[in-house]
Every structure is written in structure tokens, then in C-alpha cells.
Design an enzyme around this catalytic site. Structure first.
Site, PDB file in Angstrom:
ATOM      1  N   LYS A   9       0.860  -0.941   0.098  1.00 19.78           N
ATOM      2  CA  LYS A   9      -0.141   0.079  -0.139  1.00 19.78           C
ATOM      3  C   LYS A   9       1.057   1.933  -0.556  1.00 19.78           C
ATOM      4  O   LYS A   9       2.213   1.369   0.144  1.00 19.78           O
ATOM      5  CB  LYS A   9      -0.624   0.117   1.131  1.00 19.78           C
ATOM      6  CG  LYS A   9      -2.049  -1.251   1.630  1.00 19.78           C
ATOM      7  CD  LYS A   9      -2.815  -0.932   2.332  1.00 19.78           C
ATOM      8  CE  LYS A   9      -3.887  -2.648   2.431  1.00 19.78           C
ATOM      9  NZ  LYS A   9      -4.921  -2.496   2.969  1.00 19.78           N
ATOM     10  N   TYR A  49     -12.311  -2.901  -3.963  1.00 20.63           N
ATOM     11  CA  TYR A  49     -12.521  -3.175  -2.757  1.00 20.63           C
ATOM     12  C   TYR A  49     -14.559  -2.546  -2.637  1.00 20.63           C
ATOM     13  O   TYR A  49     -14.246  -2.672  -1.624  1.00 20.63           O
ATOM     14  CB  TYR A  49     -11.990  -1.990  -1.850  1.00 20.63           C
ATOM     15  CG  TYR A  49     -10.083  -1.858  -1.220  1.00 20.63           C
ATOM     16  CD1 TYR A  49     -10.164  -2.986  -0.702  1.00 20.63           C
ATOM     17  CD2 TYR A  49      -9.626  -0.392  -1.730  1.00 20.63           C
ATOM     18  CE1 TYR A  49      -8.823  -3.095   0.341  1.00 20.63           C
ATOM     19  CE2 TYR A  49      -8.289  -1.719  -1.279  1.00 20.63           C
ATOM     20  CZ  TYR A  49      -7.682  -2.358  -0.307  1.00 20.63           C
ATOM     21  OH  TYR A  49      -6.221  -2.146   0.000  1.00 20.63           O
ATOM     22  N   ASN A 112      -2.029   0.353   6.497  1.00 19.75           N
ATOM     23  CA  ASN A 112      -1.313  -1.444   7.536  1.00 19.75           C
ATOM     24  C   ASN A 112      -0.193  -2.137   6.251  1.00 19.75           C
ATOM     25  O   ASN A 112      -0.651  -3.293   6.871  1.00 19.75           O
ATOM     26  CB  ASN A 112      -3.001  -2.365   7.807  1.00 19.75           C
ATOM     27  CG  ASN A 112      -3.645  -2.738   7.088  1.00 19.75           C
ATOM     28  OD1 ASN A 112      -3.282  -2.328   5.994  1.00 19.75           O
ATOM     29  ND2 ASN A 112      -4.378  -3.546   7.405  1.00 19.75           N
ATOM     30  N   HIS A 115      -1.820  -6.130   1.355  1.00 22.85           N
ATOM     31  CA  HIS A 115      -3.153  -6.621   0.984  1.00 22.85           C
ATOM     32  C   HIS A 115      -2.519  -7.608   0.899  1.00 22.85           C
ATOM     33  O   HIS A 115      -1.088  -7.942   0.221  1.00 22.85           O
ATOM     34  CB  HIS A 115      -3.933  -5.844  -0.361  1.00 22.85           C
ATOM     35  CG  HIS A 115      -4.659  -6.242  -0.603  1.00 22.85           C
ATOM     36  ND1 HIS A 115      -5.949  -6.536  -0.151  1.00 22.85           N
ATOM     37  CD2 HIS A 115      -4.712  -7.713  -1.834  1.00 22.85           C
ATOM     38  CE1 HIS A 115      -6.713  -7.604  -0.226  1.00 22.85           C
ATOM     39  NE2 HIS A 115      -6.585  -8.263  -2.089  1.00 22.85           N
ATOM     40  N   GLU A 126      -8.304 -10.842  -8.351  1.00 25.18           N
ATOM     41  CA  GLU A 126      -7.397  -9.960  -8.395  1.00 25.18           C
ATOM     42  C   GLU A 126      -6.904  -9.736  -8.970  1.00 25.18           C
ATOM     43  O   GLU A 126      -5.778  -8.840  -8.970  1.00 25.18           O
ATOM     44  CB  GLU A 126      -7.327  -9.980  -6.362  1.00 25.18           C
ATOM     45  CG  GLU A 126      -8.108  -9.524  -5.442  1.00 25.18           C
ATOM     46  CD  GLU A 126      -8.172  -9.263  -3.845  1.00 25.18           C
ATOM     47  OE1 GLU A 126      -6.591 -10.136  -3.517  1.00 25.18           O
ATOM     48  OE2 GLU A 126      -8.918  -9.632  -2.970  1.00 25.18           O
TER      49      GLU A 126
END
Ligand code: CMP
Length: 156
Positions: A9, A49, A112, A115, A126
Site C-alpha cells: 500500500k 474494494y 497497514n 494487502h 484480484e
């Protein structure tokens, strides 16, 4: 062999942790079969998402994930989806176990770092979203494989 999608991220890339995190996956014995760095279009992130679109944090999440470059990886290995999820650790980095990527490198719930696909269906979907061109996934022979796995027991 299973394939899974990992994203570094924007916080991971901005903090200069892309190499450190990639090293963990490589050192574990996962095979890198796809790799790119992009500031992904908003549509890609919204689709990725989509399961969270009714959640209160959805718009913030889209804004954060489009705020800077993201690294996308395709990884391959036996039980790769579960193995990668365990290496990444719990969603809230403050609660993630030491030894995991989030547990060792992060302090945030939302930012965080990483992913990772959570099921075979999610991984297939994905990988198709972030690596839409089949040529972006590289089929190659890792000569170390007989040392990473037990050939007779695990590679059949
Ligand atoms: P991840 O589990 O990879 O995918 C969904 C992401 O949404 C999650 O990581 C966090 O970055 C973010 N997220 C999930 N739940 C919340 C929440 N309650 N508040 C803010 N961000 C969240």
C-alpha cells in the site's frame, strides 16, 4: 501450486519498505511471478474494494489507496494464499503478532502496509484486476524448488 495477489500500500512504498517486505516473501520461498509499481486508477481501486463499498471507511480507503504508488505482486507457492496471510499478520498492525510484516513494521489499522488475497476466488479475481494482461505473469522455473520443498512429498 497456488497463486495470490499482494499489494504494498502507499504507506509501505512511501516509507521505503517495499524492498524489505519483498525480501520476506522471497526468503520464505514464495516465487515471484509478477511485479509492478503504479499509481492505480481510482476505478481499479474501487473495484478491488467493492466488497467494502457500504462500509463507512470505503471512501477514505479509496482516497488512501490512490494517494501514491502501490506495488502489486503475484506470488506462487504451495498453499500460497494462507501462507502469505500468516506472514502479513492481523489487520490492525498494533495487534499483529511480532514476526509478521504488520507486527514488525506497522502501527496503524488503516495504513497497514500490505494487502493479501484471502481466498482462491479473491486471488483469481484480484490477479485478473491488477495483472490483466496474461504476459505480465511470468512462468519460470525456480532451480531452488527442490530445496524449498520436499520433491517426493510435496511436488509430486
Ligand atoms: P485489508 O484487510 O487489506 O483490506 C481492507 C482494508 O480496509 C484494510 O486492509 C484496512 O486498510 C481498511 N480497513 C478495514 N477496516 C477498517 C476500519 N474499520 N477502519 C478503517 N480502515 C479499515
Amino acid at each position: 501450486m497456488e497463486r495470490t495477489l499482494v499489494l504494498f500500500k502507499p504507506d509501505a512504498v512511501q516509507r521505503g519498505l517495499a524492498g524489505t517486505i519483498l525480501t520476506r516473501f522471497e526468503a520464505k520461498g514464495l516465487k515471484l511471478i509478477g511485479l509492478k509499481l503504479r499509481q492505480f486508477p481510482e476505478e481499479t481501486i474501487r473495484e478491488h474494494y467493492a466488497v467494502h463499498k457500504e462500509r463507512p471507511f470505503y471512501e477514505r480507503l479509496v482516497e488512501y489507496m490512490t494517494s501514491g504508488p502501490v506495488t502489486a505482486l503475484a506470488l506462487e507457492g504451495l498453499d500460497a494464499i494462507a501462507v502469505v496471510r500468516r506472514l502479513v499478520g492481523a489487520t490492525n498492525s498494533r495487534e499483529a503478532d511480532p514476526g509478521t510484516i504488520r507486527g514488525d513494521l506497522g502501527m496503524s489499522f488503516s495504513n497497514n502496509l500490505v494487502h493479501a488475497s484471502d481466498s482462491q476466488e479473491a486471488a483469481a479475481q484480484e490477479l485478473g484486476l491488477f495483472f490483466p494482461d496474461a504476459a505480465e505473469i511470468v512462468e519460470w522455473t525456480q532451480n531452488l524448488e527442490p530445496w524449498i520443498y520436499n520433491t517426493a512429498e510435496e511436488l509430486g
